[in-house]
Design a protein around this motif. Structure first.
Motif, short mmCIF file in Angstrom:
data_model
loop_
_atom_site.label_atom_id
_atom_site.label_comp_id
_atom_site.label_asym_id
_atom_site.label_seq_id
_atom_site.Cartn_x
_atom_site.Cartn_y
_atom_site.Cartn_z
N LEU A 95 7.08 104.01 45.75
CA LEU A 95 8.29 103.10 45.73
C LEU A 95 8.26 102.41 47.03
CD1 LEU A 95 10.92 102.16 44.50
CD2 LEU A 95 11.85 104.29 45.58
N ASN A 124 0.72 94.87 30.65
CA ASN A 124 0.58 96.44 30.98
C ASN A 124 -0.50 96.96 30.38
OD1 ASN A 124 2.31 97.54 33.16
ND2 ASN A 124 3.96 97.00 31.72
N ASP A 132 5.25 99.65 35.89
CA ASP A 132 6.67 99.94 35.82
C ASP A 132 7.30 99.82 37.26
OD1 ASP A 132 7.20 101.12 32.76
OD2 ASP A 132 5.44 101.52 33.15
N LEU A 133 6.69 100.61 38.21
CA LEU A 133 7.20 100.62 39.36
C LEU A 133 7.36 99.23 40.08
CD1 LEU A 133 8.16 102.12 41.74
CD2 LEU A 133 5.82 102.51 42.57
N GLU A 135 7.51 96.33 38.55
CA GLU A 135 8.50 95.73 37.68
C GLU A 135 10.09 96.04 38.06
OE1 GLU A 135 7.46 96.96 33.71
OE2 GLU A 135 5.70 95.49 33.68
N PHE A 136 10.02 97.45 38.17
CA PHE A 136 11.46 97.96 38.69
C PHE A 136 12.02 97.62 40.11
CE2 PHE A 136 13.90 100.79 41.32
CZ PHE A 136 14.86 101.09 40.71
N CYS A 137 10.97 97.36 40.98
CA CYS A 137 11.15 97.09 42.46
C CYS A 137 11.46 95.38 42.54
CB CYS A 137 10.14 97.35 43.27
SG CYS A 137 9.72 99.07 43.65
N SER A 139 13.11 93.82 39.96
CA SER A 139 14.34 93.67 39.39
C SER A 139 15.32 94.07 40.55
CB SER A 139 14.43 94.17 38.36
OG SER A 139 13.70 94.13 37.44
N PHE A 140 15.02 95.28 41.08
CA PHE A 140 15.94 95.77 42.15
C PHE A 140 16.18 94.66 43.43
CE2 PHE A 140 16.87 98.24 46.01
CZ PHE A 140 17.96 99.08 45.38
N GLU A 145 14.41 88.26 35.70
CA GLU A 145 13.09 88.70 34.75
C GLU A 145 13.23 87.93 33.35
OE1 GLU A 145 11.33 92.68 32.90
OE2 GLU A 145 13.61 92.68 33.03
N HIS A 323 6.07 89.87 31.39
CA HIS A 323 7.14 89.42 32.17
C HIS A 323 6.95 88.36 33.03
CE1 HIS A 323 9.05 93.45 31.25
NE2 HIS A 323 7.85 93.89 31.07
N TYR A 325 8.83 86.77 36.63
CA TYR A 325 9.73 87.14 37.73
C TYR A 325 10.10 85.90 38.48
CZ TYR A 325 9.44 91.94 36.23
OH TYR A 325 9.38 93.09 35.30
#
Length: 330
Positions: A95, A124, A132-133, A135-137, A139-140, A145, A323, A325
């Motif tokens: 992270l 993926n 996933d990590l 993608e999460f970061c 978005s965070f 997206e 995806h 971004y």
């Protein structure tokens, strides 16, 4: 900025880049190598690709080109390939490190006068572990997206007799093609690839569009990547009546049909069904885990091609998201 050093890509880094993407990254493919991107004419894109080093070790790359929008610069990763995005080492997949990577990239882009960043990550199916990590970061960090819906076969959950996974209609059409004597052959000669390209052009004409690649580019790509790019044709006697261009990713045991096309004059016997059937059968037999059919959505997921979606679902396909971004800085 933390411990990451950003280096602008130069031709002297080509071998270093390609080795990292193909051998040391968790989500890189030949589509993000310099060897692939260089099939484009030099004047087509203004390259702005980046390398990221940590204590002198290459830990990430980002293939990208400059796109101008009303005179403003966009960092686009990448217009010249199906996938771009942040290609990272597995040891960077934590992270804090991924957040540092994204923040370092943004700081650099703002300093260089870019007003927007667009990233098209690898799907993926072509990442181990999944992204996933990342993608999460993203978005965070307030990236917008967009989602496209891709269809694929997962052979771990697919029957030995591939036809048994098909709909009743597809089963009948496969039987019809077999009764007609249609055969699948790999296309190796330039003449054969040229014929496939003509079929592809005829196929796309009804949608008022043309293939992304010229016939010259298809032939060039087949020479550059004989182990990763293959062509197959469905033949009725000596006539090619349908075909496909396939990308192979042995590292991930995944194949992807980049183009699928059939001669409209033979639509009554549905040779395209035979190509789908043949690909499903072939890549199960060679021990692959996945076969991707590509997306059935358009305009970054704003439109669904219901006919194409239904067609691909009738082969027992599953769904996975692709995806894109985007973030505007100014």
């Amino acid at each position: 900025m933390g411990l990451l050093e950003i280096i602008e890509y130069l031709p002297k880094y080509e071998n270093k880049w390609d080795y990292f993407v193909e051998n040391e990254s968790m989500n890189g493919t030949f589509l993000q190598t310099r060897r692939f991107l260089l099939y484009h004419p030099e004047e087509r894109f203004e390259d702005c690709s980046l390398l990221f080093e940590e204590k002198g070790n290459l830990v990430a790359v980002c293939p990208a080109c400059v796109v101008k929008e009303e005179g403003k610069k966009i960092f686009y990763s990448h217009l010249g390939s199906s996938y771009g995005g942040l290609i990272i080492s597995p040891r960077l997949n934590r992270l804090e490190k991924v957040m540092e990577l994204i923040n370092s990239l943004e700081t650099y882009l703002k300093e260089q006068g870019f007003y927007k960043c667009i990233l098209k990550p690898t799907m993926n199916l072509l990442s181990n572990p999944r992204q996933d990590l990342i993608e999460f970061c993203l978005s965070f960090c307030n990236y917008i997206e967009y989602k496209e819906l891709n269809l694929y076969l997962d052979y771990e959950f697919y029957p030995e007799d591939v036809v048994s996974a098909f709909s009743k209609l597809k089963k009948r059409l496969v039987k019809k093609c077999n009764n007609e004597g249609i055969e699948l052959r790999r296309l190796n000669e330039e003449k054969e690839i040229s014929i496939f390209h003509r079929i592809l052009c005829r196929n796309l004409k009804k949608y008022n569009t043309i293939p992304v690649h010229s016939v010259k580019e298809l032939i060039d790509l087949s020479r550059r990547f004989p182990e990763n790019i293959q062509f197959y044709g469905a033949f009725l006697s000596v006539n090619m009546i349908a075909g496909t261009m396939v990308f192979l990713f042995p590292k991930y045991k995944c194949a992807h049909t980049q183009y699928l096309a059939a001669d409209p004059d033979y639509s009554s016997i549905s040779p395209m069904t035979f190509v789908y059937y043949s690909m499903a059968k072939k890549f199960k037999e060679v021990g692959y885990r996945y076969l991707s059919w590509g997306i059935a959505t358009e305009h970054l997921g704003e439109k669904i091609n219901y006919n194409l979606m239904n067609n691909k679902e009738e082969y027992g396909s599953r769904h996975i998201l692709n995806h894109v971004y985007e973030k505007q800085f100014i």
